[in-house]
Motif scaffolding. Sequence first.
Motif, PDB file in Angstrom:
ATOM      1  N   PHE A  53       4.752 -10.458  13.617  1.00 29.55           N
ATOM      2  CA  PHE A  53       3.462 -10.162  14.240  1.00 29.55           C
ATOM      3  C   PHE A  53       3.396  -8.645  14.444  1.00 29.55           C
ATOM      4  O   PHE A  53       4.127  -8.075  15.248  1.00 29.55           O
ATOM      5  N   HIS A  54       2.504  -8.020  13.676  1.00 25.78           N
ATOM      6  CA  HIS A  54       2.415  -6.566  13.626  1.00 25.78           C
ATOM      7  C   HIS A  54       1.163  -6.115  14.385  1.00 25.78           C
ATOM      8  O   HIS A  54       0.044  -6.418  13.995  1.00 25.78           O
ATOM      9  N   TYR A  55       1.366  -5.357  15.460  1.00 27.89           N
ATOM     10  CA  TYR A  55       0.269  -4.998  16.366  1.00 27.89           C
ATOM     11  C   TYR A  55      -0.128  -3.533  16.259  1.00 27.89           C
ATOM     12  O   TYR A  55       0.714  -2.640  16.219  1.00 27.89           O
ATOM     13  N   ASN A  56      -1.448  -3.331  16.258  1.00 32.48           N
ATOM     14  CA  ASN A  56      -2.049  -2.004  16.311  1.00 32.48           C
ATOM     15  C   ASN A  56      -3.077  -1.978  17.444  1.00 32.48           C
ATOM     16  O   ASN A  56      -3.889  -2.901  17.563  1.00 32.48           O
ATOM     17  N   TRP A  57      -3.053  -0.954  18.257  1.00 30.14           N
ATOM     18  CA  TRP A  57      -4.048  -0.767  19.330  1.00 30.14           C
ATOM     19  C   TRP A  57      -4.171  -1.994  20.239  1.00 30.14           C
ATOM     20  O   TRP A  57      -5.244  -2.305  20.760  1.00 30.14           O
ATOM     21  N   TYR A  58      -3.083  -2.706  20.453  1.00 29.58           N
ATOM     22  CA  TYR A  58      -3.132  -3.931  21.250  1.00 29.58           C
ATOM     23  C   TYR A  58      -3.422  -3.638  22.714  1.00 29.58           C
ATOM     24  O   TYR A  58      -3.847  -4.505  23.464  1.00 29.58           O
ATOM     25  N   GLU A  59      -3.191  -2.378  23.112  1.00 31.28           N
ATOM     26  CA  GLU A  59      -3.407  -2.004  24.507  1.00 31.28           C
ATOM     27  C   GLU A  59      -4.889  -1.905  24.859  1.00 31.28           C
ATOM     28  O   GLU A  59      -5.247  -1.825  26.044  1.00 31.28           O
ATOM     29  N   THR A  60      -5.756  -1.897  23.868  1.00 32.62           N
ATOM     30  CA  THR A  60      -7.189  -1.784  24.133  1.00 32.62           C
ATOM     31  C   THR A  60      -7.728  -3.067  24.743  1.00 32.62           C
ATOM     32  O   THR A  60      -7.505  -4.159  24.222  1.00 32.62           O
ATOM     33  N   VAL A  61      -8.424  -2.934  25.857  1.00 38.09           N
ATOM     34  CA  VAL A  61      -9.078  -4.068  26.527  1.00 38.09           C
ATOM     35  C   VAL A  61     -10.577  -3.796  26.513  1.00 38.09           C
ATOM     36  O   VAL A  61     -11.033  -2.768  27.022  1.00 38.09           O
ATOM     37  N   SER A  62     -11.345  -4.679  25.910  1.00 35.79           N
ATOM     38  CA  SER A  62     -12.760  -4.414  25.670  1.00 35.79           C
ATOM     39  C   SER A  62     -13.662  -4.723  26.853  1.00 35.79           C
ATOM     40  O   SER A  62     -14.798  -4.271  26.906  1.00 35.79           O
ATOM     41  N   HIS A  63     -13.170  -5.512  27.821  1.00 40.52           N
ATOM     42  CA  HIS A  63     -13.990  -5.890  28.969  1.00 40.52           C
ATOM     43  C   HIS A  63     -13.566  -5.134  30.229  1.00 40.52           C
ATOM     44  O   HIS A  63     -12.478  -4.565  30.290  1.00 40.52           O
ATOM     45  N   LYS A  64     -14.431  -5.164  31.221  1.00 43.57           N
ATOM     46  CA  LYS A  64     -14.138  -4.545  32.513  1.00 43.57           C
ATOM     47  C   LYS A  64     -14.037  -5.626  33.585  1.00 43.57           C
ATOM     48  O   LYS A  64     -14.395  -6.784  33.362  1.00 43.57           O
ATOM     49  N   GLY A  65     -13.539  -5.234  34.757  1.00 45.38           N
ATOM     50  CA  GLY A  65     -13.510  -6.147  35.894  1.00 45.38           C
ATOM     51  C   GLY A  65     -12.634  -7.356  35.657  1.00 45.38           C
ATOM     52  O   GLY A  65     -11.560  -7.279  35.038  1.00 45.38           O
ATOM     53  N   ILE A  66     -13.095  -8.520  36.133  1.00 45.26           N
ATOM     54  CA  ILE A  66     -12.326  -9.760  36.029  1.00 45.26           C
ATOM     55  C   ILE A  66     -12.075 -10.125  34.572  1.00 45.26           C
ATOM     56  O   ILE A  66     -10.965 -10.534  34.203  1.00 45.26           O
ATOM     57  N   LYS A  67     -13.104  -9.980  33.725  1.00 41.07           N
ATOM     58  CA  LYS A  67     -12.936 -10.302  32.304  1.00 41.07           C
ATOM     59  C   LYS A  67     -11.853  -9.433  31.667  1.00 41.07           C
ATOM     60  O   LYS A  67     -11.057  -9.907  30.853  1.00 41.07           O
ATOM     61  N   GLY A  68     -11.823  -8.171  32.060  1.00 39.04           N
ATOM     62  CA  GLY A  68     -10.814  -7.278  31.525  1.00 39.04           C
ATOM     63  C   GLY A  68      -9.412  -7.678  31.946  1.00 39.04           C
ATOM     64  O   GLY A  68      -8.476  -7.643  31.146  1.00 39.04           O
TER      65      GLY A  68
END
Length: 354
Positions: A53-68
């Motif tokens: 499993f090869h990950y790129n930019w996995y640290e990006t979270v697209s939502h804010k608040g509770i969803k994030g």
Amino acid sequence: MSAADDSGKKIWFYPYSQSSNKYTEQMQKAVVSAGYELCRESFTKAFFKCDVFHYNWYETVSHKGIKGRLEFCKKLVRLVLLKALGKKIVYTLHNKTAHTQENRNRSRRFFGKWFMKHADRIIIHCRESVPFIESIQPDININRIQYVPHPNYISAYTGTKSYTNYSKKPDEILLLFLGSVIPIKNLDVIIRTADNLRDNSKLHFLLCGRGKPDYCNELNSMITGDNITADFRFIDDDEIPSLMSMADAVMLPYSTVSELNSGASYLAFSFGKTVIGTWTGTTRDIDASLVYCYDDTDDKSKHVSRLTEAITRFCRDFMNGETAAKGSALLELMKTEYSVEETAEALKKAYTFI
């Protein structure tokens, strides 16, 4: 797993379906060229089928608040499950932290450290990444780090649509910014530099890319001279060959707070264009005589002075006919050392676990 066991290995590459991202597209070509089977299914299906499993930019979270927070927890659970079940995890370190403020704290405080500690292999695209990794994980086994050349973009953009929002004038020197319009790219520095160089009638600045409306409006309000054109919209891939052929150089005065690798630099080099901007991990790997780079600074006035001086040097060399040879050398470098085939060969080592 030894090299002899690699022939049937299945690779799940994240993001697995982002065809609009040319980096992802080129890397996936390299995975296939290396002889592996590329799994294009969802994580749930890939979980039972894939070896790596090869990950790129996995640290990006697209939502804010509770969803994030829920998205963050979901990503974490996936990583823990993979590790617990003995799946191989590969992580490509693209930058020091995420470029946007919303993702920066999560990136720095957790995902960066987690991958540094637990990933079976850490792929880097520039040599400067090694001391940065060691600053996060001082006791890291250096054998877990694998340099893989960033694939070039020579064959990635094949569109024939003409760029029509600006027409280059005869004998004009056109300097281009192309990319996402966000604060760390320092477009305000470019605008102030353009104002400094307004007396050079041959010089024109073209800023292309999409950003948040409020920030783009703020930048537009700074533009007072007629030597700069802003085209703040999404630039279609089909327009890029036309746009790049028109440019004489690409301006990348990035903040290096988060920057390590510069995809825009590889794009410029792939079209035989030199780069004017701050030293990044990418440009430090390149022959210094082929680019017009300088050290980053938090002082905006100093940054404007340094960019002004670099552009002045470029214009002098351009008028002397020296920059064309630099562009040709950069293009040849992309062909020989940053090809998909070279990337594939390095991936074979990265995906071999002993």
